[in-house]
Enzyme design. Sequence first.
Site, PDB file in Angstrom:
ATOM      1  N   HIS A 172      -6.449  -1.408  13.123  1.00 50.34           N
ATOM      2  CA  HIS A 172      -6.030  -0.306  12.237  1.00 50.34           C
ATOM      3  C   HIS A 172      -6.916  -0.400  10.990  1.00 50.34           C
ATOM      4  CE1 HIS A 172      -3.225   2.554  10.346  1.00 50.34           C
ATOM      5  NE2 HIS A 172      -3.218   1.772   9.278  1.00 50.34           N
ATOM      6  N   PHE A 223      -7.396  -5.611  -5.282  1.00 47.91           N
ATOM      7  CA  PHE A 223      -6.347  -5.400  -4.263  1.00 47.91           C
ATOM      8  C   PHE A 223      -5.811  -6.736  -3.771  1.00 47.91           C
ATOM      9  CE2 PHE A 223      -8.149  -1.156  -2.395  1.00 47.91           C
ATOM     10  CZ  PHE A 223      -7.729  -0.494  -3.524  1.00 47.91           C
ATOM     11  N   ASP A 276       5.912  -0.778  -2.292  1.00 49.61           N
ATOM     12  CA  ASP A 276       5.598  -1.573  -3.484  1.00 49.61           C
ATOM     13  C   ASP A 276       6.045  -0.821  -4.710  1.00 49.61           C
ATOM     14  OD1 ASP A 276       4.548  -3.978  -2.689  1.00 49.61           O
ATOM     15  OD2 ASP A 276       2.584  -3.106  -2.273  1.00 49.61           O
ATOM     16  N   GLU A 311      -6.323   4.671   8.539  1.00 51.64           N
ATOM     17  CA  GLU A 311      -5.341   4.937   7.485  1.00 51.64           C
ATOM     18  C   GLU A 311      -6.027   5.643   6.312  1.00 51.64           C
ATOM     19  OE1 GLU A 311      -2.443   1.835   6.578  1.00 51.64           O
ATOM     20  OE2 GLU A 311      -2.961   2.098   4.459  1.00 51.64           O
ATOM     21  N   SER A 349      -6.870   2.895  15.168  1.00 49.87           N
ATOM     22  CA  SER A 349      -6.361   3.946  14.276  1.00 49.87           C
ATOM     23  C   SER A 349      -6.969   3.821  12.885  1.00 49.87           C
ATOM     24  CB  SER A 349      -4.832   3.835  14.209  1.00 49.87           C
ATOM     25  OG  SER A 349      -4.460   2.506  13.904  1.00 49.87           O
TER      26      SER A 349
HETATM   27  P1  FAD Z   1      10.045  -6.107   4.055  1.00 50.82           P
HETATM   28  O1  FAD Z   1       9.853  -6.324   5.498  1.00 50.82           O
HETATM   29  O2  FAD Z   1      11.300  -5.489   3.581  1.00 50.82           O
HETATM   30  O3  FAD Z   1       9.821  -7.504   3.327  1.00 50.82           O
HETATM   31  C1  FAD Z   1       9.629  -7.568   1.908  1.00 50.82           C
HETATM   32  C2  FAD Z   1       9.859  -8.987   1.422  1.00 50.82           C
HETATM   33  O4  FAD Z   1      11.260  -9.277   1.455  1.00 50.82           O
HETATM   34  C3  FAD Z   1       9.209 -10.107   2.254  1.00 50.82           C
HETATM   35  O5  FAD Z   1       8.872 -11.142   1.370  1.00 50.82           O
HETATM   36  C4  FAD Z   1      10.302 -10.549   3.209  1.00 50.82           C
HETATM   37  O6  FAD Z   1      10.145 -11.882   3.626  1.00 50.82           O
HETATM   38  C5  FAD Z   1      11.524 -10.374   2.314  1.00 50.82           C
HETATM   39  N1  FAD Z   1      12.754  -9.985   3.015  1.00 50.82           N
HETATM   40  C6  FAD Z   1      12.879  -9.113   4.048  1.00 50.82           C
HETATM   41  N2  FAD Z   1      14.168  -8.947   4.372  1.00 50.82           N
HETATM   42  C7  FAD Z   1      14.876  -9.708   3.496  1.00 50.82           C
HETATM   43  C8  FAD Z   1      16.254  -9.937   3.276  1.00 50.82           C
HETATM   44  N3  FAD Z   1      17.188  -9.341   4.040  1.00 50.82           N
HETATM   45  N4  FAD Z   1      16.644 -10.800   2.276  1.00 50.82           N
HETATM   46  C9  FAD Z   1      15.714 -11.393   1.488  1.00 50.82           C
HETATM   47  N5  FAD Z   1      14.372 -11.213   1.655  1.00 50.82           N
HETATM   48  C10 FAD Z   1      13.978 -10.368   2.631  1.00 50.82           C
HETATM   49  N6  FAD Z   1       3.273   0.095   0.366  1.00 50.82           N
HETATM   50  C11 FAD Z   1       3.514   1.326  -0.133  1.00 50.82           C
HETATM   51  O7  FAD Z   1       4.095   1.452  -1.221  1.00 50.82           O
HETATM   52  N7  FAD Z   1       3.127   2.447   0.570  1.00 50.82           N
HETATM   53  C12 FAD Z   1       2.506   2.381   1.767  1.00 50.82           C
HETATM   54  O8  FAD Z   1       2.169   3.402   2.358  1.00 50.82           O
HETATM   55  C13 FAD Z   1       2.241   1.100   2.326  1.00 50.82           C
HETATM   56  N8  FAD Z   1       1.660   0.960   3.547  1.00 50.82           N
HETATM   57  C14 FAD Z   1       1.546  -0.287   4.102  1.00 50.82           C
HETATM   58  C15 FAD Z   1       1.048  -0.411   5.396  1.00 50.82           C
HETATM   59  C16 FAD Z   1       0.945  -1.659   6.002  1.00 50.82           C
HETATM   60  C17 FAD Z   1       0.439  -1.760   7.419  1.00 50.82           C
HETATM   61  C18 FAD Z   1       1.342  -2.839   5.278  1.00 50.82           C
HETATM   62  C19 FAD Z   1       1.212  -4.197   5.920  1.00 50.82           C
HETATM   63  C20 FAD Z   1       1.801  -2.729   3.986  1.00 50.82           C
HETATM   64  C21 FAD Z   1       1.924  -1.464   3.379  1.00 50.82           C
HETATM   65  N9  FAD Z   1       2.441  -1.306   2.094  1.00 50.82           N
HETATM   66  C22 FAD Z   1       2.659  -0.043   1.583  1.00 50.82           C
HETATM   67  C23 FAD Z   1       2.794  -2.477   1.287  1.00 50.82           C
HETATM   68  C24 FAD Z   1       4.259  -2.892   1.493  1.00 50.82           C
HETATM   69  O9  FAD Z   1       5.142  -1.855   1.138  1.00 50.82           O
HETATM   70  C25 FAD Z   1       4.499  -4.111   0.615  1.00 50.82           C
HETATM   71  O10 FAD Z   1       3.756  -5.207   1.089  1.00 50.82           O
HETATM   72  C26 FAD Z   1       5.949  -4.462   0.395  1.00 50.82           C
HETATM   73  O11 FAD Z   1       5.968  -5.409  -0.672  1.00 50.82           O
HETATM   74  C27 FAD Z   1       6.616  -5.090   1.611  1.00 50.82           C
HETATM   75  O12 FAD Z   1       6.871  -4.151   2.566  1.00 50.82           O
HETATM   76  P2  FAD Z   1       7.527  -4.572   3.981  1.00 50.82           P
HETATM   77  O13 FAD Z   1       7.842  -3.323   4.671  1.00 50.82           O
HETATM   78  O14 FAD Z   1       6.694  -5.572   4.677  1.00 50.82           O
HETATM   79  O15 FAD Z   1       8.860  -5.259   3.426  1.00 50.82           O
END
Ligand code: FAD
Length: 291
Positions: free
Chosen positions: A258, A208, A99, A7, A5
């Site tokens: 991806h 980045f 983020d 992005e 895929s």
């Molecule tokens: P989570 O899974 O919520 O984790 C975030 C952090 O919190 C981690 O350190 C985890 O260990 C910790 N954590 C999780 N649950 C808990 C809890 N209950 N208590 C305490 N700590 C916890 N960002 C954007 O803004 N827009 C995008 O379109 C985007 N696309 C992305 C696509 C991919 C494939 C990836 C890998 C990242 C992308 N990001 C994007 C970046 C991403 O949003 C950031 O890396 C963000 O900081 C973490 O997102 P996550 O969904 O992994 O978070």
Amino acid sequence: MQTYSFEYFPPKNEKGEQTLAETRRQLVPLGPAYCSVTFGAGGSTREGTEETVLTVQREDGVPAAPHISCLGTDEADLRQLLDTYRDAGIERVVLLRGDKPLQDTGTSQGTFNYANELVEFVRREYGDRFHIEIGCYPEFHPEAASASDDLEAFKRKAEAGADAAITQYFFNSDAYFRFVESVRAMGVELPIVPGVMPVTNYKQLARFSDICGAEIPRWLRWRLQEKADDPSWIMEYGVDFITEFCQRLLDGGAPGLHFYTLNKAEATKRIWQNLDLPAADGATSEARKAG
Ligand code: FAD
């Protein structure tokens, strides 16, 4: 089944729109399984994401997959967004925490704190209507308190109802294989597709990587740094290195790739063709190369 895929990010102006249109024109004939569109930090490009996703879905004959982040999204917004996507025939979403924007845009926190809560909500409210992708970090998320905390958080998010995961980019295949091994040992079985960053611009890549915590190995950093102002050298070296790197990942069992295209076609297209990746719709190699 392997999933290959692309992005994109939503263009910010007319020039960006033209660049993305040309990139789509070149990449669509390769036959990706889907094309995802990022959600700007803190929801800053929410409208742009929606518009780009709907355009790709309508015009390209390729399934489009919006990224949706917790930050800046409350429950009512989310329902409206998901209803729009559902009605447009979108079948796949990439759910993330998101983020924070580098500059304060006054974006609200939103209803959900972590991605697992978003996954849980979408699964509960929309059943199996969407295939749910989540993010993961072979080199661990920069904010995680420890590697094991991050693995536990990933397991929680996977078990909330995700179908597959896409990794942050990385340049060390051992980090990926070890990560997969660790989560399998915890009983998590979903496919973990490597996110691949083509190397085309050293300064941008270094910036980045500093932000997202992806490590550029010293030997690679040194090679790229020295030629930072020679884009054609970086392109050739990057295509060659990333092709070999992807082959190693696929040989080791990665269930697809991806590509973070950054809205540019050349490097992704050359890597795809070097690897002779199959089109999702089974188009012949010749038809794919015609693009
Ligand atoms: P989570 O899974 O919520 O984790 C975030 C952090 O919190 C981690 O350190 C985890 O260990 C910790 N954590 C999780 N649950 C808990 C809890 N209950 N208590 C305490 N700590 C916890 N960002 C954007 O803004 N827009 C995008 O379109 C985007 N696309 C992305 C696509 C991919 C494939 C990836 C890998 C990242 C992308 N990001 C994007 C970046 C991403 O949003 C950031 O890396 C963000 O900081 C973490 O997102 P996550 O969904 O992994 O978070």
